[in-house]
Each structure stands twice: as C-alpha cells, then as structure tokens.
Design a protein around this motif. Structure first.
Motif, PDB file in Angstrom:
ATOM      1  N   PHE A  70       0.829  -1.203   0.000  1.00  0.00           N
ATOM      2  CA  PHE A  70       0.000   0.000   0.000  1.00  0.00           C
ATOM      3  C   PHE A  70       0.867   1.259   0.000  1.00  0.00           C
ATOM      4  O   PHE A  70       0.619   2.205  -0.753  1.00  0.00           O
ATOM      5  CB  PHE A  70      -0.918   0.018   1.232  1.00  0.00           C
ATOM      6  CG  PHE A  70      -1.966  -1.062   1.234  1.00  0.00           C
ATOM      7  CD1 PHE A  70      -2.301  -1.747   0.077  1.00  0.00           C
ATOM      8  CD2 PHE A  70      -2.633  -1.400   2.406  1.00  0.00           C
ATOM      9  CE1 PHE A  70      -3.263  -2.741   0.067  1.00  0.00           C
ATOM     10  CE2 PHE A  70      -3.605  -2.388   2.411  1.00  0.00           C
ATOM     11  CZ  PHE A  70      -3.917  -3.059   1.244  1.00  0.00           C
ATOM     12  N   LEU A  71       1.894   1.262   0.856  1.00  0.00           N
ATOM     13  CA  LEU A  71       2.791   2.415   0.944  1.00  0.00           C
ATOM     14  C   LEU A  71       3.577   2.607  -0.353  1.00  0.00           C
ATOM     15  O   LEU A  71       3.768   3.735  -0.814  1.00  0.00           O
ATOM     16  CB  LEU A  71       3.753   2.226   2.123  1.00  0.00           C
ATOM     17  CG  LEU A  71       4.749   3.352   2.404  1.00  0.00           C
ATOM     18  CD1 LEU A  71       4.013   4.635   2.771  1.00  0.00           C
ATOM     19  CD2 LEU A  71       5.710   2.945   3.522  1.00  0.00           C
ATOM     20  N   GLY A  72       4.006   1.505  -0.956  1.00  0.00           N
ATOM     21  CA  GLY A  72       4.792   1.589  -2.180  1.00  0.00           C
ATOM     22  C   GLY A  72       4.008   2.175  -3.339  1.00  0.00           C
ATOM     23  O   GLY A  72       4.559   2.961  -4.139  1.00  0.00           O
ATOM     24  N   LEU A  73       2.741   1.833  -3.464  1.00  0.00           N
ATOM     25  CA  LEU A  73       1.916   2.412  -4.521  1.00  0.00           C
ATOM     26  C   LEU A  73       1.754   3.912  -4.310  1.00  0.00           C
ATOM     27  O   LEU A  73       1.784   4.701  -5.266  1.00  0.00           O
ATOM     28  CB  LEU A  73       0.554   1.722  -4.560  1.00  0.00           C
ATOM     29  CG  LEU A  73       0.584   0.259  -5.027  1.00  0.00           C
ATOM     30  CD1 LEU A  73      -0.780  -0.397  -4.834  1.00  0.00           C
ATOM     31  CD2 LEU A  73       1.005   0.166  -6.495  1.00  0.00           C
ATOM     32  N   PHE A  74       1.594   4.310  -3.051  1.00  0.00           N
ATOM     33  CA  PHE A  74       1.526   5.743  -2.739  1.00  0.00           C
ATOM     34  C   PHE A  74       2.836   6.430  -3.092  1.00  0.00           C
ATOM     35  O   PHE A  74       2.857   7.519  -3.687  1.00  0.00           O
ATOM     36  CB  PHE A  74       1.194   5.936  -1.262  1.00  0.00           C
ATOM     37  CG  PHE A  74       1.418   7.339  -0.762  1.00  0.00           C
ATOM     38  CD1 PHE A  74       0.597   8.377  -1.181  1.00  0.00           C
ATOM     39  CD2 PHE A  74       2.454   7.623   0.116  1.00  0.00           C
ATOM     40  CE1 PHE A  74       0.808   9.681  -0.736  1.00  0.00           C
ATOM     41  CE2 PHE A  74       2.666   8.908   0.563  1.00  0.00           C
ATOM     42  CZ  PHE A  74       1.846   9.945   0.146  1.00  0.00           C
ATOM     43  N   TYR A  75       3.967   5.814  -2.768  1.00  0.00           N
ATOM     44  CA  TYR A  75       5.270   6.394  -3.092  1.00  0.00           C
ATOM     45  C   TYR A  75       5.448   6.561  -4.609  1.00  0.00           C
ATOM     46  O   TYR A  75       6.107   7.506  -5.059  1.00  0.00           O
ATOM     47  CB  TYR A  75       6.392   5.528  -2.538  1.00  0.00           C
ATOM     48  CG  TYR A  75       6.687   5.738  -1.067  1.00  0.00           C
ATOM     49  CD1 TYR A  75       6.266   6.884  -0.404  1.00  0.00           C
ATOM     50  CD2 TYR A  75       7.401   4.783  -0.336  1.00  0.00           C
ATOM     51  CE1 TYR A  75       6.536   7.082   0.940  1.00  0.00           C
ATOM     52  CE2 TYR A  75       7.679   4.975   1.004  1.00  0.00           C
ATOM     53  CZ  TYR A  75       7.248   6.116   1.639  1.00  0.00           C
ATOM     54  OH  TYR A  75       7.538   6.310   2.974  1.00  0.00           O
ATOM     55  N   ALA A  76       4.882   5.650  -5.375  1.00  0.00           N
ATOM     56  CA  ALA A  76       4.979   5.768  -6.828  1.00  0.00           C
ATOM     57  C   ALA A  76       4.288   7.039  -7.314  1.00  0.00           C
ATOM     58  O   ALA A  76       4.784   7.725  -8.216  1.00  0.00           O
ATOM     59  CB  ALA A  76       4.379   4.537  -7.503  1.00  0.00           C
ATOM     60  N   VAL A  77       3.147   7.374  -6.699  1.00  0.00           N
ATOM     61  CA  VAL A  77       2.461   8.622  -7.055  1.00  0.00           C
ATOM     62  C   VAL A  77       3.273   9.821  -6.583  1.00  0.00           C
ATOM     63  O   VAL A  77       3.398  10.826  -7.295  1.00  0.00           O
ATOM     64  CB  VAL A  77       1.038   8.657  -6.450  1.00  0.00           C
ATOM     65  CG1 VAL A  77       0.378  10.011  -6.695  1.00  0.00           C
ATOM     66  CG2 VAL A  77       0.185   7.556  -7.049  1.00  0.00           C
TER      67      VAL A  77
ATOM     68  N   SER B 143      -7.923   3.843   4.971  1.00  0.00           N
ATOM     69  CA  SER B 143      -7.212   4.955   4.335  1.00  0.00           C
ATOM     70  C   SER B 143      -6.069   4.449   3.464  1.00  0.00           C
ATOM     71  O   SER B 143      -5.846   4.949   2.355  1.00  0.00           O
ATOM     72  CB  SER B 143      -6.676   5.918   5.394  1.00  0.00           C
ATOM     73  OG  SER B 143      -5.799   5.251   6.285  1.00  0.00           O
ATOM     74  N   LYS B 144      -5.333   3.438   3.937  1.00  0.00           N
ATOM     75  CA  LYS B 144      -4.217   2.893   3.166  1.00  0.00           C
ATOM     76  C   LYS B 144      -4.713   2.130   1.944  1.00  0.00           C
ATOM     77  O   LYS B 144      -4.119   2.221   0.867  1.00  0.00           O
ATOM     78  CB  LYS B 144      -3.365   1.980   4.044  1.00  0.00           C
ATOM     79  CG  LYS B 144      -2.633   2.703   5.158  1.00  0.00           C
ATOM     80  CD  LYS B 144      -1.779   1.742   5.970  1.00  0.00           C
ATOM     81  CE  LYS B 144      -1.021   2.474   7.069  1.00  0.00           C
ATOM     82  NZ  LYS B 144      -0.180   1.543   7.858  1.00  0.00           N
ATOM     83  N   LEU B 145      -5.812   1.393   2.114  1.00  0.00           N
ATOM     84  CA  LEU B 145      -6.372   0.642   0.994  1.00  0.00           C
ATOM     85  C   LEU B 145      -6.891   1.585  -0.090  1.00  0.00           C
ATOM     86  O   LEU B 145      -6.622   1.390  -1.285  1.00  0.00           O
ATOM     87  CB  LEU B 145      -7.499  -0.267   1.487  1.00  0.00           C
ATOM     88  CG  LEU B 145      -8.234  -1.086   0.424  1.00  0.00           C
ATOM     89  CD1 LEU B 145      -7.280  -2.028  -0.294  1.00  0.00           C
ATOM     90  CD2 LEU B 145      -9.398  -1.865   1.045  1.00  0.00           C
ATOM     91  N   VAL B 146      -7.633   2.610   0.319  1.00  0.00           N
ATOM     92  CA  VAL B 146      -8.166   3.577  -0.638  1.00  0.00           C
ATOM     93  C   VAL B 146      -7.023   4.307  -1.340  1.00  0.00           C
ATOM     94  O   VAL B 146      -7.054   4.524  -2.557  1.00  0.00           O
ATOM     95  CB  VAL B 146      -9.108   4.576   0.063  1.00  0.00           C
ATOM     96  CG1 VAL B 146      -9.453   5.750  -0.854  1.00  0.00           C
ATOM     97  CG2 VAL B 146     -10.381   3.871   0.515  1.00  0.00           C
ATOM     98  N   SER B 147      -5.992   4.678  -0.578  1.00  0.00           N
ATOM     99  CA  SER B 147      -4.828   5.343  -1.176  1.00  0.00           C
ATOM    100  C   SER B 147      -4.177   4.458  -2.224  1.00  0.00           C
ATOM    101  O   SER B 147      -3.806   4.931  -3.309  1.00  0.00           O
ATOM    102  CB  SER B 147      -3.819   5.700  -0.081  1.00  0.00           C
ATOM    103  OG  SER B 147      -2.618   6.179  -0.636  1.00  0.00           O
ATOM    104  N   ALA B 148      -4.040   3.158  -1.923  1.00  0.00           N
ATOM    105  CA  ALA B 148      -3.407   2.234  -2.866  1.00  0.00           C
ATOM    106  C   ALA B 148      -4.238   2.084  -4.135  1.00  0.00           C
ATOM    107  O   ALA B 148      -3.700   2.098  -5.251  1.00  0.00           O
ATOM    108  CB  ALA B 148      -3.203   0.874  -2.205  1.00  0.00           C
ATOM    109  N   VAL B 149      -5.547   1.949  -3.975  1.00  0.00           N
ATOM    110  CA  VAL B 149      -6.427   1.785  -5.143  1.00  0.00           C
ATOM    111  C   VAL B 149      -6.400   3.046  -6.006  1.00  0.00           C
ATOM    112  O   VAL B 149      -6.262   2.975  -7.238  1.00  0.00           O
ATOM    113  CB  VAL B 149      -7.866   1.463  -4.687  1.00  0.00           C
ATOM    114  CG1 VAL B 149      -8.825   1.499  -5.882  1.00  0.00           C
ATOM    115  CG2 VAL B 149      -7.924   0.092  -4.023  1.00  0.00           C
ATOM    116  N   LEU B 150      -6.535   4.212  -5.361  1.00  0.00           N
ATOM    117  CA  LEU B 150      -6.501   5.463  -6.117  1.00  0.00           C
ATOM    118  C   LEU B 150      -5.130   5.675  -6.771  1.00  0.00           C
ATOM    119  O   LEU B 150      -5.050   6.209  -7.883  1.00  0.00           O
ATOM    120  CB  LEU B 150      -6.839   6.638  -5.200  1.00  0.00           C
ATOM    121  CG  LEU B 150      -8.280   6.719  -4.700  1.00  0.00           C
ATOM    122  CD1 LEU B 150      -8.463   7.892  -3.753  1.00  0.00           C
ATOM    123  CD2 LEU B 150      -9.250   6.833  -5.870  1.00  0.00           C
TER     124      LEU B 150
END
Length: 291
Positions: free
Chosen positions: A19-26, A146-153
């Motif tokens: 989840f954190l890694g997908l956010f970091y990609a953004v 919040s982490k799941l929604v962040s990852a999906v978005l």
C-alpha cells in the motif's frame, strides 16, 4: 490454519508495504515526469507536496469536507500554480549548469518551508474526521481503509498517467521530448509549450500525492524533506521513461521500509538506502530505464 506470529507480522508488513509503495509511486511520479521531460533537477519537489498538503488542509477545514474532495476542487488551482512556477522560476534556469538548478530549487524549497513555519508553526495539522478512517480484519491481518483507498486510487492515477503518456498526442509529444529534444523540435513540437504543460501536470500529480497523504496522516513544515528523498530514490531505481518502473520501484521502497520497521523504526530507511545502493551498483541506469 495456524500461522506463527512472526510470519503474521512479516506478512502484515508486506501488505502495508505494498500500500505504501503504490503511494510512493504517485509521490515520485511528478518528479519523474518533470525530470524526464525537462531535465530539471527540482529539489523543491517534496516541499511542493508539503505546501499543497497545507492548501488541502485549509480547504478541508474551511468547507468541512474530506481531503480527497478538497484535492479534486484544487486541481485547477494546482495546475495554474505549476504554470506560474515553471514560467517564473524554472524556465530561467533551463539548460543552465546543474549547480544553478540545484541552488534555485533548493532555495525555493527553503522559502516554502519558512512560509509554512511562519504561518502554520511547527505543529502537525490533519483533518480530524476523514471518511476513510476505519479498518477491518481479514483473518489475522488488519487492513486500514485509508491505506487501501490510497493504494487503489494510486493505481488508478498511475494507469491514467501511463495512458496519457502512451495514448494521447500531448503525452506522446512529452515522450518524444524526453527521448530526443532536438529531433522533437525538428518534428514541429513546441517544446516550450510542452515544458509548460509538463510542469503543470507535474504539479497536479504533486497535489494528488498530497491529498492521498492527508487522508492518511498529517502535514508539518518539514514533511517535504522525507518525500524528496523517497522520490529521488524511486526515480533513480526506476530509471527514466517508465510509469511501470515507478510502480515497481515504489513497491520495492515501500516493502523494504515496512520490513525494516520490524527491525527498528529508526533503521527502516537505512534498509531502503542499502537496497538502493545495491541495485544501482549493478544497474546504474535504473531497473526500467528507456534511456
């Protein structure tokens, strides 16, 4: 089925790391886009995320709406802000020596930090009632909304960015400028306009990253420093020219950071940088570079 506690802890950290890694990609996507197309070393990237997070917080508090909604409302303003920064600050140093670019963008970052310190002080600020604040369990694992929604978005945003760069006329022009600026000009591409649009889009991506963060955490004046470091590591690992590469490098960083926290929260970033050095030792151009 019985799962040992240590295995549960490891798998939980891997889930959180994804989840954190997908956010970091953004977080890194705006930096990768600007650096790839414009060849500008923007050390104010993290501080732009920080100041955008404050904008989102102010709108959320004033209108009593979720940070994700505030982000959507602020996208036109963020795009215009990106155009202004490019015209007033970045354009004059394009093509100049890297040291000049670094000095200008580092100085701009310090200005943003001091504005935040002067106006908001050092106290962390966060929206008190985000929509996605709960969590649920799947077996022994805890998933935070919040982490799941962040990852999906994040996945949706990165897919849209990849589609834009590979399927639209402007996106293909940006890729052409990234690969060979001189040839792009000979083909009739208005490079100055592409630069302007690139920084505007980069600022929108910065704002989206800030909005995702405000759904999960708080903002303070020095938040930008950590985001800048993570962004440069992600871009260096991925190499230039690949959104997919950013996803993979973000996942590497996120999982490494999460697993490193099992050892000690104080050394989690040391694990990330160790992996970073090892990968670049064998692949200096990054894992997925197009050029």
């Amino acid at each position: 089925m019985f799962i040992p506690d240590i295995l549960v802890s490891i798998l939980q950290q891997v889930i959180d790391g994804v989840f954190l890694g997908l956010f970091y990609a953004v977080v890194a996507s705006g930096l990768a886009l600007v650096f790839g197309v414009m060849d500008i070393i923007n050390f104010a990237h993290g501080d732009l995320i920080m100041i955008s997070a404050y904008f989102i917080w102010l709108v959320s508090i004033a209108l009593n709406i979720d940070p994700l909604v505030s982000t959507i409302l602020l996208i036109p303003l963020l795009f215009l802000l990106g155009l202004g920064v490019q015209k007033g600050l970045i354009n004059p140093v394009l093509g100049r020596e890297p040291l000049i670019q670094i000095a200008v963008t580092v100085g701009f970052g310090f200005i943003l930090q001091n504005i935040a310190l002067g106006y908001f002080k050092a106290e962390p600020r966060g929206y008190p009632n985000p929509v996605f604040s709960g969590g649920f369990s799947i077996g022994p694992f805890v998933i935070y909304e919040s982490k799941l929604v962040s990852a999906v978005l994040s996945l949706v945003i990165l897919w849209l960015l990849n589609y834009f760069l590979t399927r639209t006329r402007i996106g293909l022009a940006m890729r052409a400028v990234t690969d060979d600026r001189a040839s792009a000009m000979l083909m009739g591409i208005n490079v100055d306009r592409i630069y302007l649009l690139t920084f505007g889009l980069g600022m929108v991506l910065i704002g989206i990253a800030a909005g995702l963060w405000m759904e999960m955490g708080q903002v303070w004046p020095y938040l930008g420093s950590s985001f800048s470091l993570v962004s440069w590591v992600a871009v260096a690992l991925a190499g230039l020219g690949s959104v997919q590469g950013l996803v993979y490098s973000g996942l590497i960083i996120g999982i490494a950071e999460s697993l490193g926290s099992l050892i000690s929260p104080s050394v989690k970033m040391a694990v990330v940088y160790l992996i970073f050095f090892l990968i670049l030792w064998f692949r200096p151009r990054g894992l997925f570079a197009r050029r």
